[in-house]
Design an enzyme around this catalytic site. Structure first.
Site, PDB file in Angstrom:
ATOM      1  N   LYS A 101     -26.076   3.927   0.439  1.00 18.83           N
ATOM      2  CA  LYS A 101     -25.951   4.455  -0.933  1.00 18.83           C
ATOM      3  C   LYS A 101     -26.396   3.442  -1.970  1.00 18.83           C
ATOM      4  CE  LYS A 101     -22.249   7.711   0.134  1.00 18.83           C
ATOM      5  NZ  LYS A 101     -20.868   8.170  -0.185  1.00 18.83           N
ATOM      6  N   TYR A 126       0.817  -1.210   0.000  1.00 19.96           N
ATOM      7  CA  TYR A 126       0.000   0.000   0.000  1.00 19.96           C
ATOM      8  C   TYR A 126       0.856   1.268   0.000  1.00 19.96           C
ATOM      9  CZ  TYR A 126      -3.508  -3.380   1.681  1.00 19.96           C
ATOM     10  OH  TYR A 126      -4.331  -4.476   1.839  1.00 19.96           O
ATOM     11  N   GLY A 160     -14.007  -6.503   2.780  1.00 16.05           N
ATOM     12  CA  GLY A 160     -15.070  -6.152   1.832  1.00 16.05           C
ATOM     13  C   GLY A 160     -16.470  -6.476   2.305  1.00 16.05           C
TER      14      GLY A 160
END
Length: 302
Positions: free
Chosen positions: A207, A51, A197
């Site tokens: 959303k 990352y 996830g």
């Protein structure tokens, strides 16, 4: 924040862990999110040397240094950036792992890593060599425990048969129930799932379809999602959708922690609030299983 045992280790990790990949490189914002996580009782922080070219590890290390003995830091190894840092290659060799761990320790500003994870894996790898490297690092005190991050059935099976790993990180959510196939085996071996996830890229948040695209998501077409997501919300109308999603993932005892990313303090607090809500009832679980697909990972089997 409730805690669960990670594998057969002595680590009691918070049910919600912070997935640090989404922290970004803005030190001030990242620090605020990490501090909010600590305030919420999160003690599990998951990063990787991949990352932001290692900058993520540096940020995590600096912000956890003052509470190092009260938290668990997990990082990953195996993806190797090239010199130009425009692509990476896969390297699970013992030589690389033993060199990379020292780089991670330096960036994290710590003497040990609580959970060191192989960031992928294929059957073409020399798995025995990889395991030996992890075991050697344990004996030397550089790492306390190790695991893998993989959804490939043949890789998972091989590691469970040939190593003493404590965890398997897998993408797992109401829209991706593939890990459920492996829960009986992993529970029997006392290997925990670290679920990433859980909100399916935002589809399982308020959303919903704002996060969808015309290609759909995994086994779900856009039209299926358009029909399914409102049902998931309406059938459990007393719960927010992210609450339903996180509680579904936490309903399985083989899951030690749900690692959720957060790009803001608000998002982090919403996830923690959802995780602290009442567990799903059997009736609620049955409804969710009837509405969603119990898919299997068809590739990379025997």
């Amino acid at each position: 924040m409730k805690k669960r045992r990670l594998g057969h280790s002595d680590l009691l990790v918070s049910e919600i862990g912070l997935g640090c990949m989404s922290l970004g490189t803005d030190e001030k914002q990242a620090s605020e999110i990490i501090q909010a996580a600590l305030d919420e009782g999160i003690n599990y922080f998951d990063t990787a040397d991949l990352y932001d070219f290692g900058v993520n590890e540096e940020i995590v290390g600096r912000n956890l240094k003052s509470v190092r003995e009260q938290v668990y830091i997990a990082t990953k190894v195996g993806n190797r950036w090239n010199e130009n840092k425009d692509s990476w290659s896969w390297d699970p060799s013992a030589t690389y792992i033993k060199a990379a761990v020292k780089d991670s320790l330096k960036r994290l500003a710590t003497d040990y890593i609580d959970l060191y994870q192989l960031h992928g894996g294929t059957m073409a790898d020399n798995i025995e060599e990889t395991v030996e490297a992890f075991e050697e690092l344990k004996k030397q005190g550089y790492i306390r425990h190790y695991g893998i991050s993989s959804i490939r059935p043949n890789v998972i099976k091989e590691f469970t048969e040939t190593s003493e790993l404590d965890s398997v990180m897998m993408q797992y959510s109401l829209l991706d129930r593939r890990p459920e196939e492996w829960m009986p085996l992993l529970e029997n071996k006392q290997i925990s799932i670290i679920a990433r996830g859980p909100l399916a890229k935002g589809l399982l948040s308020e959303k919903m379809l704002e996060k969808a695209n015309e290609d759909g998501y995994l086994d779900y077409s856009y039209h299926e999602l358009k029909d399914l997501l409102p049902q998931l919300k309406d059938k459990l109308s007393n719960r927010k959708l992210n609450e339903t999603a996180l509680q579904y993932t936490l309903s399985h005892p083989s899951v030690a922690a749900v690692v959720s990313g957060a790009s803001s303090v608000k998002q982090l607090r919403e996830n923690c609030q959802a995780a602290s809500s009442p567990s799903l009832s059997k009736t609620e679980l049955d409804i969710l299983k009837q509405l969603t697909k119990a898919s299997r990972y068809e590739s990379h089997r025997e």
